[in-house]
Design an enzyme around this catalytic site. Structure first.
Site, mmCIF file in Angstrom:
data_model
loop_
_atom_site.group_PDB
_atom_site.id
_atom_site.type_symbol
_atom_site.label_atom_id
_atom_site.label_comp_id
_atom_site.label_asym_id
_atom_site.label_seq_id
_atom_site.Cartn_x
_atom_site.Cartn_y
_atom_site.Cartn_z
ATOM 1 N N LYS A 177 1.062 -1.174 0.046
ATOM 2 C CA LYS A 177 0.072 0.020 0.001
ATOM 3 C C LYS A 177 0.629 1.119 -0.427
ATOM 4 C CE LYS A 177 -1.798 3.010 2.332
ATOM 5 N NZ LYS A 177 -1.777 4.038 1.762
ATOM 6 N N GLU A 252 7.503 -0.295 12.467
ATOM 7 C CA GLU A 252 8.456 0.472 12.694
ATOM 8 C C GLU A 252 7.958 2.638 12.477
ATOM 9 O OE1 GLU A 252 11.938 -0.272 12.771
ATOM 10 O OE2 GLU A 252 10.999 -2.325 11.919
ATOM 11 N N CYS A 286 12.254 9.808 10.378
ATOM 12 C CA CYS A 286 11.702 9.350 12.343
ATOM 13 C C CYS A 286 12.631 9.356 13.249
ATOM 14 C CB CYS A 286 11.038 7.779 11.797
ATOM 15 S SG CYS A 286 12.559 6.914 11.334
ATOM 16 N N GLU A 385 5.378 12.991 18.857
ATOM 17 C CA GLU A 385 6.568 13.783 17.921
ATOM 18 C C GLU A 385 6.041 14.844 16.211
ATOM 19 O OE1 GLU A 385 6.112 10.196 14.329
ATOM 20 O OE2 GLU A 385 8.601 10.477 14.358
HETATM 21 P P1 NAD Z 1 1.133 7.647 9.334
HETATM 22 O O1 NAD Z 1 0.922 6.673 9.820
HETATM 23 O O2 NAD Z 1 -0.411 9.069 8.976
HETATM 24 O O3 NAD Z 1 1.171 6.730 7.824
HETATM 25 C C1 NAD Z 1 1.316 5.484 7.242
HETATM 26 C C2 NAD Z 1 1.229 4.964 5.825
HETATM 27 O O4 NAD Z 1 0.126 4.302 6.551
HETATM 28 C C3 NAD Z 1 0.142 5.990 5.411
HETATM 29 O O5 NAD Z 1 0.911 4.648 3.502
HETATM 30 C C4 NAD Z 1 -0.976 6.123 5.312
HETATM 31 O O6 NAD Z 1 -2.345 5.990 4.540
HETATM 32 C C5 NAD Z 1 -0.821 4.598 6.039
HETATM 33 N N1 NAD Z 1 -2.498 4.163 7.260
HETATM 34 C C6 NAD Z 1 -3.108 5.205 7.828
HETATM 35 N N2 NAD Z 1 -3.883 4.539 8.331
HETATM 36 C C7 NAD Z 1 -4.324 3.527 8.197
HETATM 37 C C8 NAD Z 1 -4.544 2.126 8.651
HETATM 38 N N3 NAD Z 1 -5.469 3.042 9.587
HETATM 39 N N4 NAD Z 1 -4.368 1.467 8.382
HETATM 40 C C9 NAD Z 1 -3.850 0.987 7.677
HETATM 41 N N5 NAD Z 1 -2.024 1.742 6.942
HETATM 42 C C10 NAD Z 1 -3.033 3.435 7.607
HETATM 43 O O7 NAD Z 1 2.478 8.475 9.309
HETATM 44 P P2 NAD Z 1 2.917 9.181 7.668
HETATM 45 O O8 NAD Z 1 2.708 10.556 8.604
HETATM 46 O O9 NAD Z 1 3.030 9.266 6.960
HETATM 47 O O10 NAD Z 1 4.354 9.148 8.218
HETATM 48 C C11 NAD Z 1 5.170 9.531 8.989
HETATM 49 C C12 NAD Z 1 5.150 9.087 10.649
HETATM 50 O O11 NAD Z 1 5.954 7.711 10.183
HETATM 51 C C13 NAD Z 1 6.215 8.820 11.583
HETATM 52 O O12 NAD Z 1 5.514 9.232 12.448
HETATM 53 C C14 NAD Z 1 7.637 9.328 11.782
HETATM 54 O O13 NAD Z 1 8.497 8.950 12.081
HETATM 55 C C15 NAD Z 1 6.811 7.499 10.875
HETATM 56 N N6 NAD Z 1 8.270 7.195 10.113
HETATM 57 C C16 NAD Z 1 8.755 5.649 10.577
HETATM 58 C C17 NAD Z 1 9.863 5.278 10.406
HETATM 59 C C18 NAD Z 1 10.777 4.143 10.717
HETATM 60 O O14 NAD Z 1 11.466 3.629 10.002
HETATM 61 N N7 NAD Z 1 10.602 4.042 12.369
HETATM 62 C C19 NAD Z 1 10.501 5.189 8.857
HETATM 63 C C20 NAD Z 1 10.313 5.995 8.189
HETATM 64 C C21 NAD Z 1 8.906 7.408 9.057
#
Ligand code: NAD
Length: 488
Positions: A177, A252, A286, A385
């Site tokens: 996705k 993650e 992140c 965050e």
């Molecule tokens: P997000 O959690 O809003 O979205 C991430 C993904 O999850 C998107 O593809 C979104 O469409 C999907 N999503 C949203 N709601 C969902 C649900 N209910 N069920 C399944 N999928 C769903 O995050 P974002 O704002 O896009 O990204 C930023 C976040 O990602 C920050 O918290 C950052 O720290 C984290 N991040 C972590 C790492 C790591 O390796 N630890 C790396 C990069 C980013």
């Protein structure tokens, strides 16, 4: 500028397919708010088709010997390499980061792909001894089945590679996705995968929003493992939905990462790494350093140096700029609101704090690099965050207070300390609650061959990439072979 379709479809069974309902959403350019593309707005029925296709292909894919799977993935890596400039242009257009930084990210994705393609020649198990005479004991790795992969938008091509390569080398097929903010990067990866000879249906890519397309993937009964990169809030929802089915989950998640500056630090080096940690990729990492913990005896001196360096940062999409916009207006508004709340509670804004509204920036989602002080470690803004170019400065009296403050967080992803004192450096690495600890550098993620992941609410204990990601995407099987020497 590279060409990409006006309408970005799903990749299912090697075909570009719109959503079953024919719905679309609009992807905007974060630099100027202009339309980049219409994107398939997929729902549960699209996910179901993709999962069915992936399931049908899984046995055939898993029966290709891992070395050969690695060769196919190697061809995909060569495809990425041949088209790295195009990929980088798309990443830059979708995220607003500079082309140079998008190219660096693309090359990181290629390095990761190379690492996993070669892993087909290893996929080591173990042979060991048995307590029983003439009994042989060994382990082998086997695929789980169909992997559901969900990613964030911040480093889109790296995030795709990070999930797809380990999932496929282990013999799983996958449904990815894509992040709704970076659909075109996922689309071009799918196109390159097809052109490189990845069998149709092995990797399927679904576009859409999280609740509409991500949630059905998590809930789908025929998905064996969910690997998710995103926020802690969404990770918690995924855990709750996937938990009862007992499917494997790798989370993650977010970070609120401390960077400690001791009284014996090389201050120029510490300033350099603080700026990079807090502001590179507009703080949308992140691993970003967003809590800067400074010994009080050098606080004023360090703050002045940091302010001076931050004033010099150039904001914009060009290679000569230091940081670009944040990914969308919703995230920008959340950051502005968090800053306003902190200010109302007594925070001092040292620099930034506002949206850039001059003629060059006014249509994009640009937040000025922001430094705050006079904030309690317990305040909401200290504990949450923000995922933008915002860092908070704290003053501490000594090493123990610095360590305690570093660990005073629900997150535990990365941490850094600046000191010349070996004892402090090693004690910090031993005691800081973080998946990555760095001495005299930035709060950064791991290299492709190293495991990355967080303590506490930064994850659920899994590690990707490195060979540790193989544990996410494979089952271990013990095999016992009994022989009878009388039959020799
Ligand atoms: P997000 O959690 O809003 O979205 C991430 C993904 O999850 C998107 O593809 C979104 O469409 C999907 N999503 C949203 N709601 C969902 C649900 N209910 N069920 C399944 N999928 C769903 O995050 P974002 O704002 O896009 O990204 C930023 C976040 O990602 C920050 O918290 C950052 O720290 C984290 N991040 C972590 C790492 C790591 O390796 N630890 C790396 C990069 C980013």
């Amino acid at each position: 500028m590279v060409n990409f379709p006006q309408q970005i479809c799903n990749w299912i069974n090697g075909q570009e397919i719109p959503s079953q309902k024919g719905a679309w959403f609009t992807k905007l350019n974060p630099c100027n708010g202009q339309i980049l593309s219409q994107v398939a707005r997929s729902q549960a029925e699209d996910v179901a088709i993709a999962v069915e296709v992936a399931r049908k292909q899984q046995v055939a894919w898993s029966e290709i010997p891992p070395v050969k799977r690695g060769e196919i993935l190697h061809d995909l890596v060569l495809g990425l390499k041949a088209r790295q400039e195009e990929i980088a242009q798309i990443v830059a257009a979708e995220t607003g980061k500079s082309y140079a930084s998008a190219l660096g990210e693309t090359q990181g994705a290629i390095a990761l792909g190379l690492f996993y393609a070669s892993e087909g020649q290893r996929l080591y198990g173990r042979t060991t001894t048995s307590a029983v005479p003439h009994k042989h004991a060994l382990t082998v790795r086997q695929p789980l089945g169909v992997a559901g992969l969900i990613i964030a938008a911040n480093t889109p091509i790296a995030n795709v590679a990070w999930k797809v390569f380990p999932a496929l080398i282990c013999g799983n097929t996958a449904v990815l996705k894509a992040a709704e903010d970076t659909p075109i990067t996922a689309w071009i990866f799918g196109q390159i995968a097809q052109a490189a000879g990845l069998p149709p249906g092995v990797l399927n890519i679904i576009q859409g929003y999280g609740e509409e397309a991500g949630a059905p993937l998590v809930a789908h009964p025929d998905i064996d493992v969910i690997s998710f990169t995103g926020s802690t809030a969404v990770g918690r929802k995924i855990q709750a939905v996937a938990g009862p089915s007992l499917k494997r989950i790798s989370l993650e998640l977010g970070g609120k990462n401390p960077l400690v500056v001791c009284d014996d630090a090389d201050l120029d080096n510490a300033v350099k790494w603080t700026v990079l940690s807090a502001f590179s990729n507009a703080g949308q990492r992140c691993a970003a350093g967003s809590r800067i913990i400074i010994f009080e005896s050098i606080y004023d001196q360090f703050r002045d140096l940091l302010l001076e360096k931050t004033k010099q940062l150039k904001v914009g999409p060009k290679d000569s700029d230091d940081l670009g916009p944040v990914i969308n207006n919703r995230q920008l508004q959340q950051m502005l609101s968090a800053i306003a709340t902190a200010k109302a509670k007594g925070a001092k804004i040292l620099i930034g704090g506002d949206r850039l509204t001059d003629s060059e920036h006014k249509d994009g989602y640009y937040l000025a690099p922001t430094l705050l002080e006079n904030i309690s470690p317990e305040a909401e803004i200290s504990q949450t965050e923000l995922f933008g170019p915002i860092a908070i400065l704290y003053s501490v009296s000594d090493f123990n207070s610095a360590l305690a403050l570093a660990n005073n967080s629900p997150y535990g992803l990365t941490a850094s300390i600046h000191t010349k004192n070996l004892h402090r450096a090693i004690r910090f690495c031993e005691k800081v609650q973080a998946g990555v600890a760095v001495v005299n550098g930035g709060t950064y993620g791991s290299e492709p061959h190293m495991p990355f992941g967080g303590f506490k609410q930064s994850g659920n204990g899994t590690r990707e990439p490195g060979t540790e990601a193989l544990d996410v995407y494979s089952e271990l099987k013990d095999i016992y072979i009994n022989i009878d020497p009388n039959f020799v």
